[in-house]
Design an enzyme around this catalytic site. Sequence first.
Site, PDB file in Angstrom:
ATOM      1  CG  ASP A   1      -2.064   0.962   1.119  1.00 20.70           C
ATOM      2  OD1 ASP A   1      -2.341   1.436   0.000  1.00 20.70           O
ATOM      3  OD2 ASP A   1      -2.690   1.252   2.148  1.00 20.70           O
TER       4      ASP A   1
ATOM      5  NE  ARG B   1      -7.613   1.485  -5.752  1.00 25.55           N
ATOM      6  CZ  ARG B   1      -6.486   1.784  -5.132  1.00 25.55           C
ATOM      7  NH1 ARG B   1      -5.512   2.357  -5.780  1.00 25.55           N
ATOM      8  NH2 ARG B   1      -6.331   1.502  -3.857  1.00 25.55           N
TER       9      ARG B   1
ATOM     10  N   GLY C   1      -0.105   5.431  -4.410  1.00 19.89           N
ATOM     11  CA  GLY C   1      -0.752   6.686  -4.795  1.00 19.89           C
ATOM     12  C   GLY C   1      -0.181   7.857  -4.011  1.00 19.89           C
TER      13      GLY C   1
ATOM     14  CB  SER D   1      -7.475  -4.375   2.959  1.00 19.73           C
ATOM     15  OG  SER D   1      -7.415  -3.131   3.610  1.00 19.73           O
TER      16      SER D   1
ATOM     17  CG  ASN E   1      -7.792  -2.559  -5.881  1.00 16.80           C
ATOM     18  OD1 ASN E   1      -6.767  -3.215  -5.782  1.00 16.80           O
ATOM     19  ND2 ASN E   1      -8.162  -1.708  -4.919  1.00 16.80           N
ATOM     20  CD1 TRP E   2     -12.931  -5.760  -9.794  1.00 19.57           C
ATOM     21  CD2 TRP E   2     -12.381  -4.947 -11.810  1.00 19.57           C
ATOM     22  NE1 TRP E   2     -12.297  -6.765 -10.499  1.00 19.57           N
ATOM     23  CE2 TRP E   2     -11.956  -6.296 -11.742  1.00 19.57           C
ATOM     24  CE3 TRP E   2     -12.143  -4.230 -12.990  1.00 19.57           C
ATOM     25  CZ2 TRP E   2     -11.303  -6.938 -12.785  1.00 19.57           C
ATOM     26  CZ3 TRP E   2     -11.499  -4.874 -14.037  1.00 19.57           C
ATOM     27  CH2 TRP E   2     -11.084  -6.208 -13.928  1.00 19.57           C
TER      28      TRP E   2
HETATM   29  C1  FPP Z   1      -2.080   0.194  -3.196  1.00 19.02           C
HETATM   30  O1  FPP Z   1      -1.619   1.508  -3.248  1.00 19.02           O
HETATM   31  C2  FPP Z   1      -1.573  -0.526  -4.326  1.00 19.02           C
HETATM   32  C3  FPP Z   1      -2.311  -1.102  -5.311  1.00 19.02           C
HETATM   33  C4  FPP Z   1      -3.794  -1.097  -5.349  1.00 19.02           C
HETATM   34  C5  FPP Z   1      -1.687  -1.761  -6.432  1.00 19.02           C
HETATM   35  C6  FPP Z   1      -0.425  -2.475  -6.096  1.00 19.02           C
HETATM   36  C7  FPP Z   1       0.180  -2.880  -7.365  1.00 19.02           C
HETATM   37  C8  FPP Z   1       1.478  -2.843  -7.646  1.00 19.02           C
HETATM   38  C9  FPP Z   1       2.560  -2.535  -6.697  1.00 19.02           C
HETATM   39  C10 FPP Z   1       1.852  -3.209  -8.994  1.00 19.02           C
HETATM   40  C11 FPP Z   1       1.903  -4.699  -9.081  1.00 19.02           C
HETATM   41  C12 FPP Z   1       1.924  -5.043 -10.466  1.00 19.02           C
HETATM   42  C13 FPP Z   1       2.201  -6.265 -10.911  1.00 19.02           C
HETATM   43  C14 FPP Z   1       2.565  -6.432 -12.309  1.00 19.02           C
HETATM   44  C15 FPP Z   1       2.175  -7.460 -10.086  1.00 19.02           C
HETATM   45  P1  FPP Z   1      -2.688   2.673  -3.339  1.00 19.02           P
HETATM   46  O2  FPP Z   1      -2.918   2.995  -4.752  1.00 19.02           O
HETATM   47  O3  FPP Z   1      -3.927   2.298  -2.582  1.00 19.02           O
HETATM   48  O4  FPP Z   1      -1.914   3.828  -2.610  1.00 19.02           O
HETATM   49  P2  FPP Z   1      -2.527   4.960  -1.676  1.00 19.02           P
HETATM   50  O5  FPP Z   1      -3.094   4.255  -0.469  1.00 19.02           O
HETATM   51  O6  FPP Z   1      -1.349   5.781  -1.340  1.00 19.02           O
HETATM   52  O7  FPP Z   1      -3.561   5.671  -2.476  1.00 19.02           O
END
Ligand code: FPP
Length: 239
Positions: free
Chosen positions: A11, A62, A14, A183, A59-60
């Site tokens: 996590d 988003r 973003g 989660s 996550n869909w």
């Molecule tokens: C959470 O961070 C992360 C994700 C929903 C995606 C994680 C995916 C990767 C690290 C890429 C993996 C890819 C492959 C090819 C396996 P967030 O977006 O919720 O971050 P935030 O909490 O800061 O908004």
Amino acid sequence: MVPRHVAIVMDGNGRWAKKRFMPRFFGHKQGVDALVRTVLSCADRGIEYLTVFAFSSENWKRPTEEVSGLMGLVLVAVAKYLSKLADRGVRIRIVGDRSQVSDKLRQAWEQAESSTRHNTRITLSVAFNYGGRWDIVQACRQAIASGIAPEDLDEAALNSFMALSYAPDPDLFIRTGGEVRISNFMLWQSAYSELFFSDCLWPEFGDAELDAALADYARRDRRFGAVQSAPANAAQGAA
Ligand code: FPP
């Protein structure tokens, strides 16, 4: 002691990008690099299984461009890193509901799985379109379809239908990004996992953070519901 199986909720991508005034996708891209680094570091430390949460059933929800960006990123990541991981002895497995992803993505997963299937150094399981509740429901459906008698359906029998039935339960469950929740990740399998929450945002995760988590894990007294420390191999089927 080194955990056999580490699970990670990656996590903070973003927020990492936002801090740099970059789009969220840039954070996910750096997140892939952090994942490649981490799987090799885990292999170096003797960890046999690493399971990561890459895309949840939720996550869909988003924005469409972020969802399609993540799908595209998988294709790019497979093209960029598959041969490197294959050469380093990494076996790749995908867990999750494949019925909703594109043919292109399904083919990329199949290529990643088939070209690494003989590797034994470490198994990287990528949870994609995965949810812990989805896994329990799909395992129940398979159990019912198998015709098993209700009295024969015990924990071991149900576990054999779970998406991660090939792996031992995770010993250490890490979540980066500062949130303190599970989660919907590995709900069934993490019953006795040691939990470690880090404020580090996933793209910044490196050896220092991994070693801090492992050192913390080594100090834990794992009892699996018993009074005294359980023997090292007591994770499965304990009270
Ligand atoms: C959470 O961070 C992360 C994700 C929903 C995606 C994680 C995916 C990767 C690290 C890429 C993996 C890819 C492959 C090819 C396996 P967030 O977006 O919720 O971050 P935030 O909490 O800061 O908004």
